[in-house]
Motif scaffolding. Structure first.
Motif, short mmCIF file in Angstrom:
data_model
loop_
_atom_site.label_atom_id
_atom_site.label_comp_id
_atom_site.label_asym_id
_atom_site.label_seq_id
_atom_site.Cartn_x
_atom_site.Cartn_y
_atom_site.Cartn_z
N LEU A 181 -4.62 5.80 6.70
CA LEU A 181 -4.03 4.68 5.67
C LEU A 181 -2.43 5.77 5.55
O LEU A 181 -2.66 5.88 5.48
CB LEU A 181 -4.33 4.42 4.39
CG LEU A 181 -6.05 4.03 4.04
CD1 LEU A 181 -6.87 4.72 2.63
CD2 LEU A 181 -6.22 2.92 4.26
N PHE B 226 -7.96 -7.34 -0.04
CA PHE B 226 -9.54 -6.98 -0.62
C PHE B 226 -9.49 -7.14 -1.58
O PHE B 226 -10.51 -7.07 -2.37
CB PHE B 226 -9.00 -6.06 -0.38
CG PHE B 226 -9.75 -5.06 0.75
CD1 PHE B 226 -11.13 -4.93 1.12
CD2 PHE B 226 -8.81 -4.86 1.45
CE1 PHE B 226 -11.72 -4.34 2.20
CE2 PHE B 226 -8.88 -4.24 3.28
CZ PHE B 226 -9.90 -4.03 3.11
N LYS C 22 -14.58 -0.08 0.57
CA LYS C 22 -14.28 -0.80 0.51
C LYS C 22 -13.91 -0.86 2.75
O LYS C 22 -14.21 -2.15 2.40
CB LYS C 22 -12.46 -1.59 -0.36
CG LYS C 22 -13.22 -2.14 -2.04
CD LYS C 22 -11.66 -2.70 -1.92
CE LYS C 22 -12.09 -2.91 -4.11
NZ LYS C 22 -10.91 -3.31 -4.97
N LEU C 23 -12.97 -0.35 2.83
CA LEU C 23 -12.12 0.37 3.94
C LEU C 23 -13.62 -0.06 4.68
O LEU C 23 -13.65 -0.80 5.82
CB LEU C 23 -10.85 0.83 3.72
CG LEU C 23 -11.02 1.03 5.24
CD1 LEU C 23 -9.69 -0.28 5.88
CD2 LEU C 23 -10.14 2.16 5.27
N PHE D 291 -11.93 3.70 -2.08
CA PHE D 291 -11.22 2.84 -1.40
C PHE D 291 -11.46 2.59 0.41
O PHE D 291 -12.35 1.23 0.24
CB PHE D 291 -9.65 2.50 -1.52
CG PHE D 291 -9.13 0.83 0.06
CD1 PHE D 291 -9.42 0.59 -0.58
CD2 PHE D 291 -8.94 2.25 0.92
CE1 PHE D 291 -9.35 -1.01 0.20
CE2 PHE D 291 -8.17 0.24 2.06
CZ PHE D 291 -8.84 -0.41 1.81
N LEU E 26 -2.41 -4.05 4.30
CA LEU E 26 -3.50 -4.20 3.43
C LEU E 26 -2.91 -4.38 1.52
O LEU E 26 -2.52 -3.45 1.70
CB LEU E 26 -4.87 -3.07 3.21
CG LEU E 26 -4.96 -2.33 4.93
CD1 LEU E 26 -6.46 -1.62 4.46
CD2 LEU E 26 -5.68 -3.70 5.45
N THR F 52 -5.68 -3.76 -2.87
CA THR F 52 -6.65 -2.71 -2.17
C THR F 52 -7.69 -1.87 -3.66
O THR F 52 -8.54 -1.23 -3.71
CB THR F 52 -6.10 -1.36 -1.42
OG1 THR F 52 -5.54 -0.77 -1.88
CG2 THR F 52 -5.39 -2.02 0.23
#
Length: 335
Positions: free
Chosen positions: A219, A13, A160-161, A156, A43, A46
């Motif tokens: 996560l 990311f 982003k996710l 996060f 990932l 992050t």
């Protein structure tokens, strides 16, 4: 530099930014491909600081060494849907899509009880269900640290996710955010106590049997003990080890999102097993810690098949359902 095994895809990311660049679109495509083909991914970059993760593991270690009477000052309620506070060893038994009362009873009292304890923390601002805390005088500083960790994972997730997943599925960047506004997520601190290796080898005790998660996604942070295994995408029924890698976060799809996507995305079986006997372990299997952040949709939102996941050659498999109705059904099957 993070050294990653080749068992699972990796999504970086680092260049996601605000999700508007060509690099962000490529990251979204990689995430979607991983979720469709494997259901799991490492990932990296992050923005979740490793030192904060390490700190949460440190607090978890302190928590589970507290006397039982102290831990029981924050007891998990008897209903599975009220998923907050401390749950002792054997209280929860994982079941995989089993809802019949007699079958569930057999699982809870069967030969392979899950040998774990955990503590669950949700959104501190939730109006639906309140967190249950050990009194500050008994465990000073824990509440503040845990709330901050929850908020870091949440940041996060929303920045982003979920946008990356939407971009990868050719949906508007904020599509999934509209279904996750209430932050009804939770952090679960997990502890698998040490025990004689023989009880794991005989099947008298287990860590967690093969199962899928049931929300939007998870996560997962692991300590250095290992033991997580994921069903192989190339050889179903064979489980491959997924070793812990510092600086990474594991992400996996949950059953709710698999259903929502008309089974386009893959919710993959995984389990935790005790590591094999080693020289010098004196016949005792070491304890294991992990931390999971479970993402779930807003309970009052009704979902139906995602755009792009159905058509003339792929009819809709599932009726629309409220997220809360689905989640309660799954949570209550655990207790």
């Amino acid at each position: 530099m993070v050294q990653l095994p080749s068992s699972l895809p990796t999504v970086d990311f680092a260049k996601f930014g605000d999700g508007s660049s060509q690099e962000a679109r490529e990251i979204g495509r990689q995430l979607f491909t991983a979720c469709r083909e494997v259901g799991f991914a490492y990932l990296i970059n992050t923005g979740i600081p490793q030192e904060q993760v390490d700190g949460m593991f440190s607090w978890s270690g302190k928590l589970f060494t507290l006397p039982m009477e102290t831990k029981m000052k924050a007891p998990h309620p008897p209903e599975g849907r009220k998923d907050r506070g401390y749950s002792g060893i054997g209280r929860e038994q994982v079941s995989q899509m089993v809802f019949d009362a007699e079958e569930l009873k057999a699982i809870r009292h069967g030969k392979f009880p899950d040998f774990k304890e955990f503590f669950e923390i949700g959104n501190e601002s939730s109006k639906r269900i309140q967190n249950i805390w050990i009194p500050e005088d008994d465990f000073p500083g824990f509440r503040a640290y845990a709330v901050n960790f929850f908020n870091t994972c949440r940041e996060f997730q929303v920045s982003k996710l979920l946008p990356a997943l939407a971009i990868g599925m050719d949906l508007p960047k904020d599509f999934f955010l509209h279904y996750h506004e209430d932050a009804e997520n939770k952090v679960r601190l997990l502890h698998y106590p040490e025990a004689p290796t023989s009880v794991f080898e005989s099947g008298e005790k287990g860590r967690i049997a093969a199962h899928t998660d049931f929300g939007t996604g998870t996560l997962l942070f692991q300590d250095d003990c290992g033991g997580l295994e994921v069903d192989s995408p190339s050889n179903p029924g064979e489980f491959m080890p997924v070793p812990p890698v510092p600086g990474t976060v594991l992400f996996n799809i949950g059953d709710f999102l698999m259903r929502w996507s008309n089974d386009t995305l893959k919710s993959t079986l995984h389990r935790v097993r005790a590591p094999p006997r080693k020289d010098g372990d004196n016949g005792v299997t070491k304890e294991r810690f992990s931390i999971a952040y479970f993402t779930v949709a807003d309970r009052d939102k009704t979902v139906e098949c995602l755009p792009g996941c159905f058509g003339p050659d792929k009819p809709k498999k599932y009726e629309p359902i409220k997220a809360g109705e689905y989640l309660n059904m799954r949570l209550n099957a655990l207790y």
